[in-house]
Scaffold this motif. Structure first.
Motif, PDB file in Angstrom:
ATOM      1  N   ASN A   1       0.785  -1.106  -0.079  1.00 42.65           N
ATOM      2  CA  ASN A   1      -0.044   0.114  -0.126  1.00 42.65           C
ATOM      3  C   ASN A   1       0.904   1.240  -0.047  1.00 42.65           C
ATOM      4  O   ASN A   1       1.716   1.210   0.893  1.00 42.65           O
ATOM      5  N   PHE A   2       0.363   2.187  -0.811  1.00 40.77           N
ATOM      6  CA  PHE A   2       1.433   3.474  -0.866  1.00 40.77           C
ATOM      7  C   PHE A   2       0.135   4.820  -0.629  1.00 40.77           C
ATOM      8  O   PHE A   2      -0.997   4.503  -1.271  1.00 40.77           O
ATOM      9  N   SER A   3       0.834   5.520  -0.149  1.00 35.37           N
ATOM     10  CA  SER A   3       0.046   6.838   0.305  1.00 35.37           C
ATOM     11  C   SER A   3       0.269   7.911  -0.876  1.00 35.37           C
ATOM     12  O   SER A   3       1.440   7.828  -1.308  1.00 35.37           O
ATOM     13  N   ARG A   4      -0.577   8.600  -0.959  1.00 33.69           N
ATOM     14  CA  ARG A   4      -0.402   9.765  -2.130  1.00 33.69           C
ATOM     15  C   ARG A   4       0.705  10.597  -1.660  1.00 33.69           C
ATOM     16  O   ARG A   4       1.062  10.887  -0.330  1.00 33.69           O
ATOM     17  N   GLY A   5       1.619  10.652  -2.654  1.00 34.34           N
ATOM     18  CA  GLY A   5       2.895  11.749  -2.286  1.00 34.34           C
ATOM     19  C   GLY A   5       4.142  10.832  -2.268  1.00 34.34           C
ATOM     20  O   GLY A   5       5.258  11.507  -1.978  1.00 34.34           O
ATOM     21  N   GLU A   6       4.043   9.618  -2.087  1.00 29.68           N
ATOM     22  CA  GLU A   6       5.211   8.512  -1.906  1.00 29.68           C
ATOM     23  C   GLU A   6       5.563   8.184  -3.226  1.00 29.68           C
ATOM     24  O   GLU A   6       4.922   8.300  -4.245  1.00 29.68           O
ATOM     25  N   PHE A   7       6.753   7.819  -3.345  1.00 30.05           N
ATOM     26  CA  PHE A   7       7.424   7.269  -4.358  1.00 30.05           C
ATOM     27  C   PHE A   7       7.580   5.602  -4.367  1.00 30.05           C
ATOM     28  O   PHE A   7       7.902   5.171  -3.336  1.00 30.05           O
ATOM     29  N   ILE A   8       7.350   4.940  -5.417  1.00 27.45           N
ATOM     30  CA  ILE A   8       7.281   3.411  -5.520  1.00 27.45           C
ATOM     31  C   ILE A   8       8.808   3.206  -5.889  1.00 27.45           C
ATOM     32  O   ILE A   8       9.389   2.224  -5.157  1.00 27.45           O
ATOM     33  N   TYR A   9       9.138   3.683  -6.862  1.00 22.65           N
ATOM     34  CA  TYR A   9      10.649   3.428  -7.251  1.00 22.65           C
ATOM     35  C   TYR A   9      11.185   4.988  -7.700  1.00 22.65           C
ATOM     36  O   TYR A   9      10.529   5.806  -8.335  1.00 22.65           O
ATOM     37  N   PHE A  10      12.495   4.972  -8.115  1.00 27.64           N
ATOM     38  CA  PHE A  10      13.153   6.107  -8.412  1.00 27.64           C
ATOM     39  C   PHE A  10      13.924   5.907  -9.895  1.00 27.64           C
ATOM     40  O   PHE A  10      14.284   5.000  -9.978  1.00 27.64           O
ATOM     41  N   GLU A  11      14.006   6.747 -10.812  1.00 27.15           N
ATOM     42  CA  GLU A  11      14.651   6.767 -11.827  1.00 27.15           C
ATOM     43  C   GLU A  11      16.102   6.324 -11.604  1.00 27.15           C
ATOM     44  O   GLU A  11      16.593   6.949 -10.712  1.00 27.15           O
ATOM     45  N   ASN A  12      16.646   5.597 -12.463  1.00 28.96           N
ATOM     46  CA  ASN A  12      18.267   5.268 -12.621  1.00 28.96           C
ATOM     47  C   ASN A  12      18.280   4.197 -11.241  1.00 28.96           C
ATOM     48  O   ASN A  12      19.357   3.628 -11.287  1.00 28.96           O
ATOM     49  N   GLN A  13      17.231   3.692 -10.479  1.00 28.42           N
ATOM     50  CA  GLN A  13      17.465   2.681  -9.514  1.00 28.42           C
ATOM     51  C   GLN A  13      17.481   1.223  -9.852  1.00 28.42           C
ATOM     52  O   GLN A  13      16.520   0.954 -11.010  1.00 28.42           O
ATOM     53  N   PRO A  14      18.084   0.525  -9.524  1.00 29.55           N
ATOM     54  CA  PRO A  14      18.112  -0.912 -10.164  1.00 29.55           C
ATOM     55  C   PRO A  14      16.625  -1.471 -10.028  1.00 29.55           C
ATOM     56  O   PRO A  14      16.072  -1.372  -8.988  1.00 29.55           O
ATOM     57  N   VAL A  15      16.396  -2.323 -11.320  1.00 30.19           N
ATOM     58  CA  VAL A  15      15.090  -2.752 -11.233  1.00 30.19           C
ATOM     59  C   VAL A  15      14.917  -3.744  -9.959  1.00 30.19           C
ATOM     60  O   VAL A  15      15.569  -4.778 -10.146  1.00 30.19           O
ATOM     61  N   SER A  16      13.847  -3.571  -9.329  1.00 27.32           N
ATOM     62  CA  SER A  16      13.735  -4.828  -8.151  1.00 27.32           C
ATOM     63  C   SER A  16      12.593  -5.782  -8.468  1.00 27.32           C
ATOM     64  O   SER A  16      12.369  -6.718  -8.409  1.00 27.32           O
ATOM     65  N   ASN A  17      11.362  -4.838  -8.672  1.00 29.68           N
ATOM     66  CA  ASN A  17      10.031  -5.413  -8.980  1.00 29.68           C
ATOM     67  C   ASN A  17       9.329  -4.878 -10.308  1.00 29.68           C
ATOM     68  O   ASN A  17       9.525  -3.959 -10.880  1.00 29.68           O
ATOM     69  N   VAL A  18       8.317  -5.674 -10.609  1.00 29.25           N
ATOM     70  CA  VAL A  18       7.407  -5.366 -11.532  1.00 29.25           C
ATOM     71  C   VAL A  18       6.165  -5.104 -10.717  1.00 29.25           C
ATOM     72  O   VAL A  18       5.848  -5.813  -9.918  1.00 29.25           O
ATOM     73  N   TYR A  19       5.434  -4.110 -11.019  1.00 25.27           N
ATOM     74  CA  TYR A  19       4.218  -3.651 -10.018  1.00 25.27           C
ATOM     75  C   TYR A  19       2.912  -3.757 -10.865  1.00 25.27           C
ATOM     76  O   TYR A  19       2.605  -2.983 -11.705  1.00 25.27           O
TER      77      TYR A  19
END
Length: 134
Positions: A29-47
């Motif tokens: 669960n993510f709240s408004r304003g959060e980031f799930i992942y960032f650009e240039n971060q190693p890929v860890s998951n598909v969402y």
């Protein structure tokens, strides 16, 4: 679960079938304003977005952020990055409280190597997205 989203391409895929295919998965669960992942971060998951809204944003040459896609219920984010690269090519910003199913990239890729039915579904999903862009 996806089948109740009539405007989603994922409605054509059996969610229970999807869940049993993956060993490394988690509901998040993510709240408004959060980031799930960032650009240039190693890929860890598909969402897989179960509910909510996500903005995919990319940093421009002037370091400003630009929205490149609006994703919502029934969409998948991080898929292309998992298939093509080692890092996310954009950041995923939560614009509306969201529930997602996170599938470990390695687990996702392992299933694509073994399951023709799943591969066909992924190909159809990506084709559907490409048609929507034109």
């Amino acid at each position: 679960m996806f089948e109740k989203y009539s405007n989603s391409f994922l409605k054509d895929f059996n969610f229970d079938y999807l869940l049993e295919k993956f060993e490394k998965k988690s509901f998040m669960n993510f709240s408004r304003g959060e980031f799930i992942y960032f650009e240039n971060q190693p890929v860890s998951n598909v969402y897989f977005i179960l509910s909510g809204g996500i903005l995919l944003i990319k940093k421009g040459n002037d370091q400003s952020n630009g929205i490149i896609n609006k994703s919502g219920t029934g969409d998948i984010i991080g898929l292309e990055d998992a298939l093509l690269g080692k890092c996310y090519t954009n950041s995923a910003f939560v614009s509306k409280n969201s529930n997602v199913l996170a599938i470990c990239k390695d687990d996702f890729l392992k299933i694509t190597k073994r399951n023709d039915e799943f591969n066909l579904w992924v190909l159809k999903y990506l084709s559907n997205k490409a048609v929507g862009l034109s």
